[in-house]
Design an enzyme around this catalytic site. Structure first.
Site, PDB file in Angstrom:
ATOM      1  N   ASP A  67       0.821  -1.214   0.000  1.00 55.90           N
ATOM      2  CA  ASP A  67       0.000   0.000   0.000  1.00 55.90           C
ATOM      3  C   ASP A  67       0.853   1.262   0.000  1.00 55.90           C
ATOM      4  O   ASP A  67       2.065   1.211   0.225  1.00 55.90           O
ATOM      5  CB  ASP A  67      -0.959  -0.008   1.209  1.00 55.90           C
ATOM      6  CG  ASP A  67      -0.296  -0.472   2.500  1.00 55.90           C
ATOM      7  OD1 ASP A  67       0.948  -0.406   2.587  1.00 55.90           O
ATOM      8  OD2 ASP A  67      -1.012  -0.892   3.419  1.00 55.90           O
ATOM      9  N   HIS A 139      -7.031  -5.422  10.018  1.00 61.78           N
ATOM     10  CA  HIS A 139      -6.778  -5.101   8.604  1.00 61.78           C
ATOM     11  C   HIS A 139      -5.488  -5.758   8.133  1.00 61.78           C
ATOM     12  O   HIS A 139      -4.573  -6.014   8.916  1.00 61.78           O
ATOM     13  CB  HIS A 139      -6.806  -3.584   8.340  1.00 61.78           C
ATOM     14  CG  HIS A 139      -5.656  -2.786   8.862  1.00 61.78           C
ATOM     15  ND1 HIS A 139      -5.731  -1.435   9.105  1.00 61.78           N
ATOM     16  CD2 HIS A 139      -4.376  -3.127   9.176  1.00 61.78           C
ATOM     17  CE1 HIS A 139      -4.565  -0.991   9.520  1.00 61.78           C
ATOM     18  NE2 HIS A 139      -3.724  -1.996   9.585  1.00 61.78           N
TER      19      HIS A 139
HETATM   20  P1  PGA Z   1       2.411  -2.326  12.604  1.00 57.84           P
HETATM   21  O1  PGA Z   1       1.234  -2.172  11.536  1.00 57.84           O
HETATM   22  O2  PGA Z   1       3.345  -3.332  12.039  1.00 57.84           O
HETATM   23  O3  PGA Z   1       3.022  -0.969  12.663  1.00 57.84           O
HETATM   24  O4  PGA Z   1       1.779  -2.757  13.872  1.00 57.84           O
HETATM   25  C1  PGA Z   1       0.651  -3.315  11.021  1.00 57.84           C
HETATM   26  C2  PGA Z   1      -0.573  -2.942  10.236  1.00 57.84           C
HETATM   27  O5  PGA Z   1      -1.258  -1.974  10.613  1.00 57.84           O
HETATM   28  O6  PGA Z   1      -0.876  -3.626   9.252  1.00 57.84           O
END
Ligand code: PGA
Length: 265
Positions: A67, A139
């Site tokens: 993304d 998500h």
């Molecule tokens: P993080 O984010 O690795 O910073 O916890 C993961 C995500 O939101 O997909």
């Protein structure tokens, strides 16, 4: 779904790096799907060090990130392109022209980005291994709750929860984009293998849903239950709400026992 529970976040990073090295050992020109965020950082650090020591090469690798924010330039320090260059691509021997993010710089019509990105993944032969993190709300990529489980790369409006969590990375709150382009859930499910990493107590509820909950757009990661080859690599804290923890440990022991019979062959 293969649930691998390790005793620390360092062990998760080391195991993730080991699996990527193994793939590139078998297939040096593999196509990797990559993620940003806090979780894969130690694994990327490990891979950069492995590359420096000649234990792995990315010279023939192609990558596609999950993304990117809409409206940021590639050289904007808040962009995921900038993050990936800093945390991984600038540290390894990859040809940067083979690294892809669904960029939507100012002036680009966001609606055009998704189909082009899907076509580029297709033209590269598809993703061999997709690295994923998981949000506290379940998500994957920026596929927020209620995302279609059949979605493709497209524009997604971020939830207030995700914006709040990611605001720590923006000095100026007004500069934080509210929308992003993300691979869809069907795009992720097309990858030949999926490696989802999660560490820490704040991921325990999402991991419990992912592994043991019903498949539901309210927890987008649960769509991975429909994929044939998913490994969930987690530490004890992220595993703390799993109801069938004993069983996953038992499966791990059996796997090791079976493997040891073939070691040395
Ligand atoms: P993080 O984010 O690795 O910073 O916890 C993961 C995500 O939101 O997909």
């Amino acid at each position: 779904m293969d649930v691998v529970i390790l005793d620390s976040s360092d062990a998760v990073a080391a195991e993730g790096a080991k699996r990527i090295r193994a793939l590139l050992g078998e297939k040096p020109n593999a196509v990797l799907g990559l993620a940003t965020g806090r979780t894969p950082l130690s694994m990327y650090k490990q891979l950069a060090s492995d590359c420096e020591q000649g234990r792995v090469s990315f010279a023939e690798v192609t990558t596609f990130n999950l993304d990117e924010y809409v409206g940021l330039n590639a050289d904007d320090p808040q962009s995921y392109r900038y993050f990936m260059n800093r945390e991984l691509f600038d540290q390894i021997d990859i040809d940067q022209s083979n690294t892809n993010l669904p960029m939507c710089e100012p002036g680009v019509n966001p609606v055009s980005v998704g189909p082009q990105y899907e076509a580029a993944i297709w033209a590269a032969g598809g993703i061999d291994l997709q690295v994923l993190g998981i949000g506290q709300n379940g998500h994957i990529g920026f596929n927020e709750p209620t995302s279609s489980l059949n979605s493709r790369t497209r524009v997604k409006t971020l939830t207030r929860e995700t914006l709040g969590r990611n605001s720590q990375y923006f000095d100026d709150p007004d500069g934080q984009p509210l929308i992003a382009v993300t691979m869809g859930i069907a795009t992720i499910l097309d990858a030949a293998t999926v490696l989802l990493l999660a560490t820490g107590h704040d991921k325990a509820a999402a991991i419990q849903q992912l592994v043991e909950g019903p498949v539901s757009a309210m927890w987008p990661a649960t769509a991975l239950q429909l994929h044939e080859r998913v490994t969930v690599l987690i530490d004890d804290a992220a595993a703390s709400r799993l109801e069938k923890r004993d069983y996953y440990d038992w499966v791990g022991q059996q796997r090791q026992r079976l493997q040891s019979q073939f070691d040395g062959e």
